[in-house]
Enzyme design. Structure first.
Site, mmCIF file in Angstrom:
data_model
loop_
_atom_site.group_PDB
_atom_site.id
_atom_site.type_symbol
_atom_site.label_atom_id
_atom_site.label_comp_id
_atom_site.label_asym_id
_atom_site.label_seq_id
_atom_site.Cartn_x
_atom_site.Cartn_y
_atom_site.Cartn_z
ATOM 1 N N ASP A 108 0.867 -1.149 0.069
ATOM 2 C CA ASP A 108 0.032 -0.028 0.043
ATOM 3 C C ASP A 108 0.895 1.213 0.120
ATOM 4 O O ASP A 108 1.998 1.197 -0.568
ATOM 5 C CB ASP A 108 -0.957 -0.215 1.103
ATOM 6 C CG ASP A 108 -2.436 0.593 0.763
ATOM 7 O OD1 ASP A 108 -2.411 1.853 0.863
ATOM 8 O OD2 ASP A 108 -3.247 -0.245 0.606
ATOM 9 N N HIS A 148 -3.642 6.200 3.349
ATOM 10 C CA HIS A 148 -4.403 5.060 3.128
ATOM 11 C C HIS A 148 -3.940 3.830 3.587
ATOM 12 O O HIS A 148 -4.755 2.849 4.269
ATOM 13 C CB HIS A 148 -4.073 5.012 1.387
ATOM 14 C CG HIS A 148 -5.081 3.810 0.734
ATOM 15 N ND1 HIS A 148 -4.665 2.805 0.518
ATOM 16 C CD2 HIS A 148 -6.577 4.062 0.533
ATOM 17 C CE1 HIS A 148 -5.649 2.108 -0.290
ATOM 18 N NE2 HIS A 148 -6.637 2.737 -0.103
ATOM 19 N N SER A 301 -11.217 -0.696 -1.061
ATOM 20 C CA SER A 301 -10.340 -0.823 -0.355
ATOM 21 C C SER A 301 -10.456 -1.444 0.927
ATOM 22 O O SER A 301 -9.584 -2.256 1.430
ATOM 23 C CB SER A 301 -9.463 0.584 -0.315
ATOM 24 O OG SER A 301 -8.409 0.903 -1.249
#
Length: 348
Positions: A108, A148, A301
């Site tokens: 990620d 994220h 996600s």
């Protein structure tokens, strides 16, 4: 890149990726080439069509592909959670968890220090190369997808307390990466394969063809016992989204906040295996600006992270990840959502 009559897909212009054998076959069209971690990136001479060359060499049995661009998949459009928004601190204390659970590799944007995992041994093994950056372009603003990876890590540790994470950075603060970088990360995992692999990013390909190098890399990890989980994308359509749509990868769509209906942004289709809540989730985040280490966000996600964690939670009780995944996705044990597969409760 888009051809007439084909749906759009993003690739690195003038680049192909391949293995050493394919690099030899590409020599006549090569302007420059580099190799690292089992992947060759070839820059083609001007005027050469990368799609045509990849198709021709693929038909001759070579592993050659455009260098596909992949993007993280939080919600980008519409609704109150298009970007991460500050949330109140979450009163949660990490427990010891059950010993012997599987490791989850998270590919990620990286991770930052957080009270939920600061003392964890696995966090002490995270190198600087996996550090999450808030403002990599130095424009004074939080990068659009900064946080994220940290947000996903929080969902994993809350849903599966005691889980061990292994973090590799493949996306920048804009949530953008490419297949070559992902392949290099997967190559580094081969010597010590994780039990579960969380891939909360993806993209489309020219002609919707499966990416051959990525498929081969994930198949190799599967042979070592790794279960790959990937987000189905926020498209919202039935168009295959890679790597989620690859055979053997668990593709995850998103449910609404009540976990009773599809989220309006989720991809769907017969290639989607499971779904979990993907709307208005709260988790760990960067400690910057109006954020105090916590945020709310939406996207497939984050639904994928909840499914990865559910598999890890079952596996901690004595079965291998593949058996745990079969249990979590057993249609006889849970509700099915048309076009989204088995419903996996969030349980946060």
């Amino acid at each position: 890149m888009e051809r007439s009559g084909e749906p759009p897909a993003l690739i690195r212009p003038g680049q192909l990726i391949t293995d050493l054998r394919g690099a030899g076959a590409l020599e006549r069209w090569t302007h420059a080439a580099s190799a690292a971690d089992g992947v060759c990136t070839v820059r083609l001479t001007a005027g050469v069509d990368p799609l045509q060359i990849a198709a021709d060499l693929g038909d001759r049995g070579h592993l050659v592909s455009p260098n596909h661009v992949f993007v993280g998949q939080p919600l980008w459009f519409g609704g109150p959670a298009s970007r991460a928004v500050p949330a109140e601190p979450i009163a949660w204390t990490p427990g010891p968890g059950a010993p012997g659970g599987p490791q989850i590799a998270v590919l990620d944007t990286g991770i930052t220090e957080h009270p939920w995992w600061k003392p964890a041994p696995w966090f002490g093994e995270v190198g600087m190369s996996a550090a999450e950056l808030a403002d990599a372009d130095h424009d004074g603003r939080l990068d659009p997808q900064a946080g994220h990876g940290t947000f996903i890590a929080g969902l994993l540790v809350r849903r599966a307390p005691g889980v061990r994470l292994r973090v590799l950075k493949v996306l920048d603060g804009n949530g953008i990466g490419d297949e070559a970088r992902v392949l290099r990360a997967l190559h580094r995992l081969r010597h010590d394969p994780p039990g579960i692999l969380n891939l909360s990013f993806g993209g489309h390909t020219p002609g919707d063809r499966p990416p051959p190098l990525l498929g081969a890399a994930l198949a190799g990890l599967a042979e070592s016992g790794t279960v790959a989980v990937a987000c189905a994308g926020n498209t919202p359509s039935a168009r295959p989204f890679w790597p989620a749509a690859l055979p053997g990868v668990i593709a995850v769509g998103a449910l609404d906040t009540a976990e009773l209906a599809p989220a309006p942004f989720t991809a769907h289709g017969p290639w989607v295996d499971a779904c979990a809540r993907g709307e208005w989730l709260a988790s760990s985040f960067l400690d910057i600006g109006g954020f105090r280490g916590y945020a709310r966000w939406s996207g497939t996600s984050f639904a994928a992270a909840l499914v990865s964690a559910a598999i890890a939670e079952v596996a901690r009780h004595g079965c291998v990840p593949a058996e745990a995944a079969a249990d979590v996705l057993d249609p006889d044990r849970g509700e099915r959502m048309p076009g989204l597969g088995v419903v996996v409760p969030a349980r946060l």
